[in-house]
Design a protein around this motif. Sequence first.
Motif, PDB file in Angstrom:
ATOM      1  N   VAL A 156     -39.786  34.305 -28.556  1.00  0.00           N
ATOM      2  CA  VAL A 156     -38.787  33.906 -27.599  1.00  0.00           C
ATOM      3  C   VAL A 156     -37.759  33.160 -28.467  1.00  0.00           C
ATOM      4  O   VAL A 156     -38.152  32.689 -29.503  1.00  0.00           O
ATOM      5  CB  VAL A 156     -39.254  32.876 -26.627  1.00  0.00           C
ATOM      6  N   ASP A 157     -36.385  33.281 -27.996  1.00  0.00           N
ATOM      7  CA  ASP A 157     -35.568  32.533 -28.783  1.00  0.00           C
ATOM      8  C   ASP A 157     -35.325  31.157 -28.100  1.00  0.00           C
ATOM      9  O   ASP A 157     -36.112  30.700 -27.503  1.00  0.00           O
ATOM     10  CB  ASP A 157     -34.384  33.413 -29.037  1.00  0.00           C
ATOM     11  N   ALA A 162     -36.050  27.761 -16.328  1.00  0.00           N
ATOM     12  CA  ALA A 162     -37.330  27.678 -15.855  1.00  0.00           C
ATOM     13  C   ALA A 162     -38.237  28.483 -16.911  1.00  0.00           C
ATOM     14  O   ALA A 162     -39.481  28.180 -17.147  1.00  0.00           O
ATOM     15  CB  ALA A 162     -37.190  29.006 -14.640  1.00  0.00           C
ATOM     16  N   LYS A 163     -38.124  29.361 -17.783  1.00  0.00           N
ATOM     17  CA  LYS A 163     -38.962  29.914 -18.795  1.00  0.00           C
ATOM     18  C   LYS A 163     -39.017  28.875 -20.091  1.00  0.00           C
ATOM     19  O   LYS A 163     -40.078  28.839 -20.539  1.00  0.00           O
ATOM     20  CB  LYS A 163     -38.025  31.197 -19.294  1.00  0.00           C
ATOM     21  N   ARG A 164     -38.000  28.241 -20.229  1.00  0.00           N
ATOM     22  CA  ARG A 164     -38.114  26.812 -21.248  1.00  0.00           C
ATOM     23  C   ARG A 164     -38.999  26.023 -20.838  1.00  0.00           C
ATOM     24  O   ARG A 164     -39.953  25.524 -21.835  1.00  0.00           O
ATOM     25  CB  ARG A 164     -36.794  26.207 -21.333  1.00  0.00           C
TER      26      ARG A 164
END
Length: 267
Positions: free
Chosen positions: A74-75, A82-84
């Motif tokens: 991931v970058d 949410a993904k962080r």
Amino acid sequence: MPPIRKSSRKATSKKKMAPLHTRLIAGKGALARLGKYWYPVRLIQSYGTASLPATARDRVCWQVVCDVEQGDLVDELWQDQAKRREIRLGEWAHFWDTPREEDLIQNFMSAQASKELDDILRLHIASLQKLLDSPDLNQCGAEAYPVIDYILRSKKNLDGVGAYSIPFCGDISTHEYAKITRWFSENIPGASGQVEKWFSGMPLVHAFTLVVAHRKAGDFKKCVQARNEERNNSELLKMAWADLMISYPADSFVADVDLECLTTPEE
């Protein structure tokens, strides 16, 4: 009741992000999953095609060079809170804890002075002591000390601690810089108690000049006309000083791209 005022501002919408596999380009910093934890890496090369991102692999640098499935990369996940929050970071040495070249100089007492440097400089303890103790430049003499000639010609002023800061070290490496600094601190009487007056200053830079003059004497002597020994030594020091001002260590322009890549996401 006063009329209700309507805002004239236009509603802002989130900028549509490009697909992740198109954002993961060579040279970019990213996070790679190893087991259940994520670690910072630098992308080196991508394998696969944009039409089949699920099968793509990326070569990355993380302590070692290895290949990682693109699904495990991931970058910065910009605008994707949410993904962080799903990311569980592992442990690694942070960039601010990673020793750098300038840290070696600041912590010069951890360097070990070599016998070669001691053999070169021990013969000049008296002249180095004179530079440290004499506040009057004219008492030392510009002929014997090229650094004094430079200060007088450039009309440099004393800095806040009453010393002349000189920015030259020639092609002396960072490690040797630290070694010479430690040697100066341990062998010049009184130096250890007033580091601020000579560190990166006139006395230490003259020590650099002496080292360069000794190491490159063979090349310099080809350009010196044979005269008396004192005159020849003066010419050698002048040549060493000129070399000191224009030369750079071979690794002075080498950047640690992995460390720089790690710095950006950590900031």
